[in-house]
Enzyme design. Sequence first.
Site, PDB file in Angstrom:
ATOM      1  N   SER A 135      29.161 -32.004  22.769  1.00  0.00           N
ATOM      2  CA  SER A 135      30.625 -32.047  22.395  1.00  0.00           C
ATOM      3  C   SER A 135      30.499 -32.609  20.768  1.00  0.00           C
ATOM      4  O   SER A 135      29.810 -33.431  20.548  1.00  0.00           O
ATOM      5  CB  SER A 135      31.776 -32.780  23.008  1.00  0.00           C
ATOM      6  OG  SER A 135      31.088 -34.204  23.172  1.00  0.00           O
ATOM      7  N   LYS A 136      31.477 -32.482  20.047  1.00  0.00           N
ATOM      8  CA  LYS A 136      31.465 -32.767  18.726  1.00  0.00           C
ATOM      9  C   LYS A 136      31.465 -34.416  18.617  1.00  0.00           C
ATOM     10  O   LYS A 136      30.960 -34.941  17.605  1.00  0.00           O
ATOM     11  CB  LYS A 136      32.394 -32.234  17.541  1.00  0.00           C
ATOM     12  CG  LYS A 136      33.856 -32.562  17.824  1.00  0.00           C
ATOM     13  CD  LYS A 136      34.678 -31.664  16.554  1.00  0.00           C
ATOM     14  CE  LYS A 136      36.088 -32.018  16.825  1.00  0.00           C
ATOM     15  NZ  LYS A 136      36.812 -31.098  16.090  1.00  0.00           N
ATOM     16  N   ARG A 137      32.102 -35.052  19.515  1.00  0.00           N
ATOM     17  CA  ARG A 137      32.126 -36.359  19.419  1.00  0.00           C
ATOM     18  C   ARG A 137      30.880 -37.084  19.687  1.00  0.00           C
ATOM     19  O   ARG A 137      30.613 -38.117  18.877  1.00  0.00           O
ATOM     20  CB  ARG A 137      32.918 -36.983  20.738  1.00  0.00           C
ATOM     21  CG  ARG A 137      34.496 -36.725  20.600  1.00  0.00           C
ATOM     22  CD  ARG A 137      35.249 -37.536  19.587  1.00  0.00           C
ATOM     23  NE  ARG A 137      35.101 -38.994  19.986  1.00  0.00           N
ATOM     24  CZ  ARG A 137      35.475 -39.961  19.147  1.00  0.00           C
ATOM     25  NH1 ARG A 137      35.721 -39.662  17.944  1.00  0.00           N
ATOM     26  NH2 ARG A 137      35.297 -41.064  19.683  1.00  0.00           N
TER      27      ARG A 137
END
Length: 461
Positions: A243-245
């Site tokens: 995920s981009k987090r």
Amino acid sequence: MTVRTRIAPSPTGIAHIGTAYMALFNYAFARQNDGEFLVRIEDTDRARFVEGAEQVIYDSLDWLEIPYTKTFRQSEHLEDYSAAVQTLIQKGHAYYCFCTPERLETMRKEQQARKEIPRYDRLCTHLPKEEVQKRLDSGERHVIRMKMPDNEMISWDDLVRGTISINTKELDDQVLMKSDGFPTYHLAVVVDDNRMQISHVIRGEEWISSTPKHILLYRYFGWQLPVFAHMPLLRNVDKTKMSKRKNDVSIPSYKEKGYLPQALRNYLCLMGWSHPDEKDIFALQEFIKVFSFSRMQTTGPIFDVKKLDWMNGKYIREVLKTDEVETALFPFLPDDFPQDLLPKILPLVRERLVTLHDIGPLTEFFYHDIHPTVEELMGKKSSMSEAKKYLEAALSTLEKSFEETEMLAMVDSKGWNRGAFFTTLRVAVTGRTVSPPLFDTIRVLGKQLTLSRVKAAITLC
RNA sequence: GGCCCCAUCGUCUAGCGGCCUUGGACGCUUGGUUUUCAUCCAAGAAAUCGUGGGUUCGAAUCCCACUGGGGUCACCA
């Protein structure tokens, strides 16, 4: 059977590395079978639609050198979905639902409070036909739901996982048509994959649990079922879905950071798949030739930048030809980089580049002023007076000759420590304690600049 | 939590019943080459194959259970 594969990304933001991953395998499999690899834009979610995101996806595939055929956006075929859903209603496999989002929300909360599985309670299943018609005529907001069989085993032979079975009793009455008249993914994917005559649906593992819905729809429509292949999911370090987090998942960002498309692509091939000869480095053409689902790992691999870095360096120094590296490097050269000198400078730094971006920091002393300090000139082994002595001797030697052997002879004749001497000279000439081989560097720098830097260093001591 | 998927060095993986007291790659450590760094070369540490039961003459490989991890349960894809 003609093999036709596809990816169906949504233009909701960044071009995801997972999209590249899926594209790579879809493309390879299609090419291997003389088939076709298509791209369709899944833009039925108007709330998350991002202008321009579609082009970034295409650009990313272009950058990765994965050829594809553009097809269409789902928003261009809205009438097909309503036509399809109407036949479902006629056959009794779908029904109108007038429940408000608010009611569904409270219903879900209550179910959760009772520790039940949140699902639609089928309130609208048994609405009399006349009432449905009346409410439709009055323009009441509604969705269309799929009527799930109560207790039916749906199985399919997954190309990477073998037989998977799921009972329909685990499934909700999925919304097929949203109140804004757009189809949900589940309806659209089936209608479009059929329209495009997709033979193999190669997608992420996250879709396994909704595959029975799709299979049911194919059956209701009377369409030929594609073969399903559910690929492992790329993971973050904590093993959750990438995920981009927690990770850089943007393809353009890897481009900007100086990764080569060939290296990223090669690295992605190794996620969940292995070369039959245990090779790490191989071209796309070779991947196409030797790819096989049977060599697919089912565990989700963790995306590890360390190995990507190694592979990128490997591609820069060994796989790509010199002119290819120069071309790739071009966008990363600082504005004041003397481009005519690139063929001379590149050999000095090539094996030191991890990413293309490193070219600036690694070479800036060639064309920027340097500011060595006395401490650096002395290094760890010399005093200030020694440094001065070294530099004066170096200067007079350099004025006579740029031959490394001359300098070495001079140093040895004085009985000096080579390491200490060259550290001082290196700092004087490059402004840093670490540099490419000193005399190679000096030859590129030229006599004038070299001598003036040595003189400047002498005045410091 | 229900359902589904999965489980070999830190990471990517090889292995598909005996050739494995597990092989390779990245990373790490050490040494060599070198005036620095990097490259390159060599060596090394690193998985009692998640645990426990079976099946078998024999299991990392087959079966079951457990444990652990992940995915999914939206008018998002």
